[in-house]
Each structure stands twice: as structure tokens, then as C-alpha cells.
Motif scaffolding. Structure first.
Motif, PDB file in Angstrom:
ATOM      1  N   ASN A   1       0.805  -1.213   0.000  1.00  8.91           N
ATOM      2  CA  ASN A   1       0.000   0.000   0.000  1.00  8.91           C
ATOM      3  C   ASN A   1       0.846   1.275   0.000  1.00  8.91           C
ATOM      4  OD1 ASN A   1      -1.857   2.163   1.335  1.00  8.91           O
ATOM      5  ND2 ASN A   1      -3.179   0.571   0.515  1.00  8.91           N
ATOM      6  N   VAL A   2       0.412   2.236  -0.776  1.00  8.66           N
ATOM      7  CA  VAL A   2       1.177   3.475  -0.934  1.00  8.66           C
ATOM      8  C   VAL A   2       0.433   4.662  -0.301  1.00  8.66           C
ATOM      9  CG1 VAL A   2       2.131   5.129  -2.601  1.00  8.66           C
ATOM     10  CG2 VAL A   2       2.268   2.666  -3.065  1.00  8.66           C
ATOM     11  N   HIS A   3      -0.771   4.943  -0.796  1.00  8.64           N
ATOM     12  CA  HIS A   3      -1.481   6.179  -0.426  1.00  8.64           C
ATOM     13  C   HIS A   3      -2.516   5.960   0.668  1.00  8.64           C
ATOM     14  CE1 HIS A   3       0.225   7.743  -4.166  1.00  8.64           C
ATOM     15  NE2 HIS A   3      -0.239   6.646  -4.752  1.00  8.64           N
ATOM     16  N   GLY A   4      -2.587   4.750   1.211  1.00  8.81           N
ATOM     17  CA  GLY A   4      -3.660   4.422   2.141  1.00  8.81           C
ATOM     18  C   GLY A   4      -4.806   3.760   1.385  1.00  8.81           C
ATOM     19  N   HIS A   5      -5.789   3.307   2.142  1.00 12.92           N
ATOM     20  CA  HIS A   5      -6.935   2.617   1.544  1.00 12.92           C
ATOM     21  C   HIS A   5      -8.016   3.619   1.155  1.00 12.92           C
ATOM     22  CE1 HIS A   5      -5.278  -1.288   2.650  1.00 12.92           C
ATOM     23  NE2 HIS A   5      -4.860  -0.701   3.759  1.00 12.92           N
ATOM     24  N   ARG A   6      -8.782   3.244   0.159  1.00  9.39           N
ATOM     25  CA  ARG A   6      -9.868   4.073  -0.380  1.00  9.39           C
ATOM     26  C   ARG A   6      -9.416   5.483  -0.721  1.00  9.39           C
ATOM     27  NH1 ARG A   6     -14.275   3.808   3.679  1.00  9.39           N
ATOM     28  NH2 ARG A   6     -15.269   5.373   2.402  1.00  9.39           N
ATOM     29  N   LYS A   7      -8.290   5.550  -1.393  1.00  8.65           N
ATOM     30  CA  LYS A   7      -7.815   6.843  -1.879  1.00  8.65           C
ATOM     31  C   LYS A   7      -8.753   7.253  -3.019  1.00  8.65           C
ATOM     32  CE  LYS A   7      -4.510  10.027  -2.453  1.00  8.65           C
ATOM     33  NZ  LYS A   7      -4.201  11.042  -1.437  1.00  8.65           N
ATOM     34  N   LYS A   8      -9.353   8.416  -2.858  1.00 15.94           N
ATOM     35  CA  LYS A   8     -10.434   8.839  -3.764  1.00 15.94           C
ATOM     36  C   LYS A   8     -10.010   8.736  -5.235  1.00 15.94           C
ATOM     37  CE  LYS A   8     -13.265  12.989  -4.265  1.00 15.94           C
ATOM     38  NZ  LYS A   8     -12.524  13.712  -5.290  1.00 15.94           N
ATOM     39  N   GLU A   9      -8.834   9.278  -5.539  1.00 13.61           N
ATOM     40  CA  GLU A   9      -8.396   9.333  -6.947  1.00 13.61           C
ATOM     41  C   GLU A   9      -8.208   7.928  -7.521  1.00 13.61           C
ATOM     42  OE1 GLU A   9      -7.217  10.986  -4.431  1.00 13.61           O
ATOM     43  OE2 GLU A   9      -6.754  13.066  -4.952  1.00 13.61           O
ATOM     44  N   LEU A  10      -7.729   7.022  -6.710  1.00 22.12           N
ATOM     45  CA  LEU A  10      -7.522   5.649  -7.207  1.00 22.12           C
ATOM     46  C   LEU A  10      -8.860   4.950  -7.408  1.00 22.12           C
ATOM     47  CD1 LEU A  10      -4.442   4.483  -5.053  1.00 22.12           C
ATOM     48  CD2 LEU A  10      -4.444   5.456  -7.352  1.00 22.12           C
ATOM     49  N   ASP A  11      -9.765   5.160  -6.456  1.00 18.62           N
ATOM     50  CA  ASP A  11     -11.104   4.567  -6.597  1.00 18.62           C
ATOM     51  C   ASP A  11     -11.750   5.060  -7.901  1.00 18.62           C
ATOM     52  OD1 ASP A  11     -10.488   3.669  -4.098  1.00 18.62           O
ATOM     53  OD2 ASP A  11     -12.135   4.668  -3.059  1.00 18.62           O
ATOM     54  N   GLU A  12     -11.610   6.363  -8.132  1.00 16.30           N
ATOM     55  CA  GLU A  12     -12.263   6.944  -9.317  1.00 16.30           C
ATOM     56  C   GLU A  12     -11.631   6.444 -10.619  1.00 16.30           C
ATOM     57  OE1 GLU A  12     -13.741  11.048  -7.123  1.00 16.30           O
ATOM     58  OE2 GLU A  12     -12.160  11.175  -8.649  1.00 16.30           O
ATOM     59  N   ALA A  13     -10.316   6.229 -10.576  1.00 13.71           N
ATOM     60  CA  ALA A  13      -9.649   5.743 -11.797  1.00 13.71           C
ATOM     61  C   ALA A  13     -10.222   4.376 -12.204  1.00 13.71           C
ATOM     62  CB  ALA A  13      -8.140   5.632 -11.561  1.00 13.71           C
ATOM     63  N   ILE A  14     -10.524   3.554 -11.220  1.00 16.81           N
ATOM     64  CA  ILE A  14     -11.079   2.233 -11.539  1.00 16.81           C
ATOM     65  C   ILE A  14     -12.510   2.377 -12.061  1.00 16.81           C
ATOM     66  CG2 ILE A  14     -11.759  -0.001 -10.564  1.00 16.81           C
ATOM     67  CD1 ILE A  14      -9.338   0.216  -8.716  1.00 16.81           C
ATOM     68  N   VAL A  15     -13.278   3.226 -11.389  1.00 15.77           N
ATOM     69  CA  VAL A  15     -14.670   3.420 -11.828  1.00 15.77           C
ATOM     70  C   VAL A  15     -14.702   3.974 -13.257  1.00 15.77           C
ATOM     71  CG1 VAL A  15     -16.810   4.686 -11.371  1.00 15.77           C
ATOM     72  CG2 VAL A  15     -15.512   3.698  -9.471  1.00 15.77           C
ATOM     73  N   ASP A  16     -13.838   4.942 -13.540  1.00 22.03           N
ATOM     74  CA  ASP A  16     -13.767   5.514 -14.899  1.00 22.03           C
ATOM     75  C   ASP A  16     -13.461   4.438 -15.930  1.00 22.03           C
ATOM     76  OD1 ASP A  16     -14.217   8.023 -14.190  1.00 22.03           O
ATOM     77  OD2 ASP A  16     -12.185   8.800 -14.616  1.00 22.03           O
ATOM     78  N   GLN A  17     -12.482   3.615 -15.605  1.00 23.50           N
ATOM     79  CA  GLN A  17     -12.083   2.576 -16.553  1.00 23.50           C
ATOM     80  C   GLN A  17     -13.208   1.562 -16.755  1.00 23.50           C
ATOM     81  OE1 GLN A  17      -9.481   2.311 -18.630  1.00 23.50           O
ATOM     82  NE2 GLN A  17     -10.475   0.441 -19.395  1.00 23.50           N
ATOM     83  N   LEU A  18     -13.931   1.297 -15.640  1.00 25.20           N
ATOM     84  CA  LEU A  18     -15.043   0.338 -15.724  1.00 25.20           C
ATOM     85  C   LEU A  18     -16.107   0.783 -16.708  1.00 25.20           C
ATOM     86  CD1 LEU A  18     -16.039  -1.030 -12.209  1.00 25.20           C
ATOM     87  CD2 LEU A  18     -15.589  -2.336 -14.300  1.00 25.20           C
TER      88      LEU A  18
END
Ligand code: PLP
Length: 451
Positions: free
Chosen positions: A56-73
Motif C-alpha cells: 500500500n502506498v497512499h492508504g486505503h480508499r484513496k479517492k483518486e484511485l477509486d475513481e480511476a477504476i470506476v472511470d475505466q469500468l
């Protein structure tokens, strides 16, 4: 509900690197996480003191990372990389090459660190065949090394506890000594380094004509107990590999992506490997992507008409997965935007002085640290460095006590591991070190001194 799911876990699961009898006694099920803490099904919170196994780098449920996955989905979750590519895998490749040592210009994806190392091994092996030197078939690996759990990775690993049972399944490799300053006779890092480099050179003088590659973890041997290599060792190995025409495979799976205060640990010594494996922090700890880097020279040895049979016949179903690559791209953007590597380098000194306090404890023998990669070795006797008896499982009991006190880690024998998420603040680091201190104090007093 809590009881039910725990019973289900005991009934059906078989967990990695776990004696299930231990699990049945002390089950733990994580349900959610936020920042650098995770929460179990009973609502108890814990510091993620080992970054969910060094990821883990930025902590869990990092907003930007969550959004990157949703965008790609909203576009696509997965399509194959066999014979074609996809958008995020291609964009990510360019970014990965920008971050890496200069000579590494090609990336080959996989799903785990072990696979990334298998791929490096196979590429190195086939490279010599492709260029007409088929006699180069052997590998040199480091004593006490760890590169993952698939058979190729196990063959070049050498941690007895994990590996000896699979002896008959493994291919043979030459084992070269690795400096262990704490337990060396002289205790002198320079002497320790020079002795090991000398032994490696002797081996290469004798055998280099049959040696395809050498594999080594980068700057720190992780799983054997967080052993930081003395200054000049990794670059010394690079010099010898070049001198004796052996490909250098550097394993950055644990150390890469900022963990040691540089983007890749080999930068500490300006080392440019021929092949390099990375994984873990590549997606910020979100999804299973790993990568094998190589040079244009090696790539070109495979580039030919199909009929000449130089193709690299290797791949996995999920290679280059879009969701994973999309989150890795955002992870890299955040590394830059939040200066994660600079922050780790800056906080390393703070962490060191916090850890130095632990030397006051009677059973803390050695503390080893490079950046946010730390190991605290517990010993029965500080004076003689005698370890605790294996069956006392002191490291394991310290980690259980830490769990009770609100922090998770996995010890390596009697070495307590601290590998906090890279975004941990100074205050969070201090709280984690305090928990480690209390747990060591309590366990060594209760279980060791009082018997
Ligand atoms: N290489 C090193 C240096 C590691 O520390 C690890 C895992 O801890 C691996 C390879 C294996 O990575 P994975 O667990 O993703 O297969």
C-alpha cells in the motif's frame, strides 16, 4: 453475521503462508479500510503496519484511485494482451519506462512479483539461446534470497524454512553469499561486502561461460529478515555481471515504487540492471499488476521472423488488465503530485530516530532500515546475539500482541516488520512504533523472562 462469516472462513478457506491451526485459533477478517487503517468484521481498527504485505502506498480508499477504476469500468474491465494491446496498458508502459533506470525501455506485464521474476528468468535464459550462446544456461542467485513462490522463483530463492521441502522440484542454481553485517565476525560493513564480492567473483571466474543470469533483490533482502546491503554491494555485483557477461536481474518487487526513499532502490547506487521485476506498489496496492523491465538489446534478440522461433512464448490470461493498468497510471500521477518519494526520503530520518528508541529494550538486537522498509530483530541475548528458540515463536506472539493493540504486521521469524503505507504521517509512524515497543516489551517479559 460476524460469527457466521468467521465459521465460514474456517470451514472453506486455506490461506497463503498460514498454518491454518493458528488461523483457527486467532481468526481475522477485514471488512473495510480508510487511510492507513483497516477495520475487521467486529469493527476493530488496526494500523496497516505492513501495507497489506508491502503494497500500500497512499492508504486505503484513496479517492483518486477509486475513481480511476470506476472511470475505466465505464469503458471495459479486461481484454487480452495476446497479440494486441489496450489503451491503459500502453499509456502505462510509457510512464513505467520514464520512471525506470535509463537503459530499461521495454515492459512485459504479469500479475504478481513471482511471475515477473519467472519472466525475467525465462527471458534471460532464452536471450542466450536466441543470440547463439546456448551454453549459458545456469543462474546465480543469492543465499537467503526470496523472489516469490512459483517453482522458478523458488528455485532461485533460498530461505530454508519456505523452500527446502520443494528441493526435488527445483532447478539448481549457484548460490552466492550475501552480506549479513549483524552476524558477521567483524561487524564491519566494508569487510563483509568485500568478502561476498570476492566469493562471487571466484564463482564467476570459474563458471561464467555457463552462466546466463544472476538474480538479486535490490539493496534490501526482504523476506529473509530485512537485511540492508552494505554500501557498494549492489553496484559491485553490477560491475561483476558486466565483467563476466552475465545478465543482472534485479528484483524490485518489494523495494520498488518509493519504498526505500527512491523510486527504485537500485537508484541508491546508480545501478542499471539488464532485467528488473516490479509489482506490489505499482498499483498503489489496489490490483494485481506486475512488470518485467528489460533493455532494447534483449528485446531485439527476440524480434525476428516468426519462423525463426525466437518468440517469447509466455503470457497469462489477465496480463495487462485494464482496471489494473488504469489504477497504476493514477498511482504514478499521485506519486508525482504528492511527491511521495521525496516525502518518504524526508520522513526516513524521523522514523529512524523513533526506531532507535527500541534499542533500549533488552531483546532488541538489531534494527535495519532503508526508507520505509524496517526490520527489528529480537534476540534472546543481545550480547551473544543468540536467537530465541524456534518453538517460542516470539515474533509471532509479538505480532499477535500488536494486533490486540491495534496494528497489523507479519513477522519474519523473530524480525518484526514495519512497512507502513508510504503516505503515513509522522504522527502515525510514531503511534505504530509505540505499539511495536509495547508489544515487544509485554511479550518478551511475559513469555520469555517469566517463562
Ligand atoms: N520478490 C520479492 C523481493 C518479494 O518480496 C516478493 C514478495 O514479497 C516477491 C518477489 C513475490 O511477489 P508476489 O507475492 O507478488 O508474487
Amino acid at each position: 453475521m460476524t460469527h457466521e462469516i468467521i465459521e465460514k472462513s474456517k470451514k472453506h478457506l486455506w490461506l497463503p503462508f498460514t498454518q491454518m491451526k493458528d488461523y483457527d485459533r486467532d481468526p481475522l477478517i477485514i471488512e473495510s479500510g480508510k487511510g492507513i487503517k483497516v477495520r475487521d468484521v467486529n469493527g476493530k481498527e488496526y494500523y496497516d503496519g505492513f501495507s497489506s504485505v508491502w503494497l500500500n502506498v497512499h492508504g486505503h480508499r484513496k479517492k483518486e484511485l477509486d475513481e480511476a477504476i470506476v472511470d475505466q469500468l465505464s469503458k471495459i474491465a479486461h481484454s487480452t494482451l495476446l497479440g494486441m494491446t489496450n489503451v491503459p496498458a500502453t499509456e502505462l508502459a510509457e510512464k513505467l519506462v520514464e520512471l525506470s533506470p535509463e537503459n530499461l525501455t521495454r515492459v512485459f506485464y504479469s500479475d504478481s512479483g513471482a511471475e515477473a521474476m519467472e519472466i525475467a528468468l525465462k527471458m534471460a535464459f532464452q536471450y542466450w539461446q536466441n543470440i547463439g550462446k546456448p551454453e549459458k544456461q545456469k543462474v546465480v542467485s543469492m543465499r537467503n534470497g526470496y523472489h516469490g513462490d512459483t517453482i522458478g522463483a523458488v528455485s532461485i530463492g533460498s530461505i530454508d524454512l519456505f523452500h527446502h521441502v520443494y528441493g526435488a522440484l527445483m532447478f539448481e542454481s549457484y548460490k552466492a553469499p550475501i552480506p549479513n553485517v549483524y552476524r558477521s565476525e567483524s561487524g564491519d560493513p566494508d569487510q563483509c561486502r568485500d568478502e561476498c564480492l570476492h566469493a562471487l567473483e571466484q564463482l564467476l571466474i570459474e563458471k561464467h561461460q555457463e552462466i546466463a543470469a544472476l538474480s538479486i533483490e535490490s539493496m534490501v533482502q526482504g523476506a529473509s529478515g530485512i537485511f540492508v546491503m552494505p554500501e557498494g554491494f549492489l553496484s559491485g555485483v553490477r560491475t561483476l555481471c558486466t565483467k563476466y557477461d552475465v545478465l543482472m536481474i534485479v528484483d524490485e518487487v518489494a523495494t520498488g515504487f518509493g519504498r526505500t526513499g527512491k523510486m527504485f532502490a537500485c537508484e541508491h547506487e546508480g545501478v542499471q540492471p539488464d532485467l528488473m521485476a516490479a509489482g506490489k506498489g505499482i498499483t498503489g496496492g489496489y490490483l494485481p499488476i506486475a512488470v518485467t523491465y528489460t533493455t532494447e538489446k534483449i528485446y531485439e534478440a527476440f524480434y525476428d521472423d516468426y519462423e525463426n522461433l525466437k518468440t517469447f512464448f509466455h503470457g497469462h490470461s489477465y496480463t495487462g488488465n485494464q482496471l489494473g493498468c488504469a489504477v497504476a497510471i493514477e498511482n504514478i500521477r499521485l506519486f508525482e503530485a504528492e511527491d511521495i518519494v521525496g516525502q518518504v526520503a524526508k520522513k526516513t530520518e524521523d522514523l529512524k530516530s523513533m526506531l532507535d528508541d527500541l534499542y533500549a529494550l533488552p531483546h532488541v538486537g538489531d534494527i535495519r532500515q532503508l526508507g520505509f522498509m524496517c526490520g527489528i530483530e529480537l534476540v534472546q541475548s543481545k550480547k551473544t546475539k543468540e536467537p530465541f528458540p524456534f518453538e517460542k515463536r516470539v515474533g509471532y506472539h509479538v505480532s499477535l500482541k500488536m494486533r490486540e493493540l491495534g496494528m497489523l504486521t507479519r513477522p519474519l521469524g523473530d524480525v518484526i516488520v514495519l512497512m507502513p503505507p508510504l503516505a503515513s504521517t509522522k504522527e502515525e509512524l510514531q503511534e505504530m512504533v509505540s505499539i511495536i515497543k509495547e508489544a515487544i516489551e509485554v511479550v518478551t517479559r511475559e513469555r520469555v523472562e517469566l517463562g
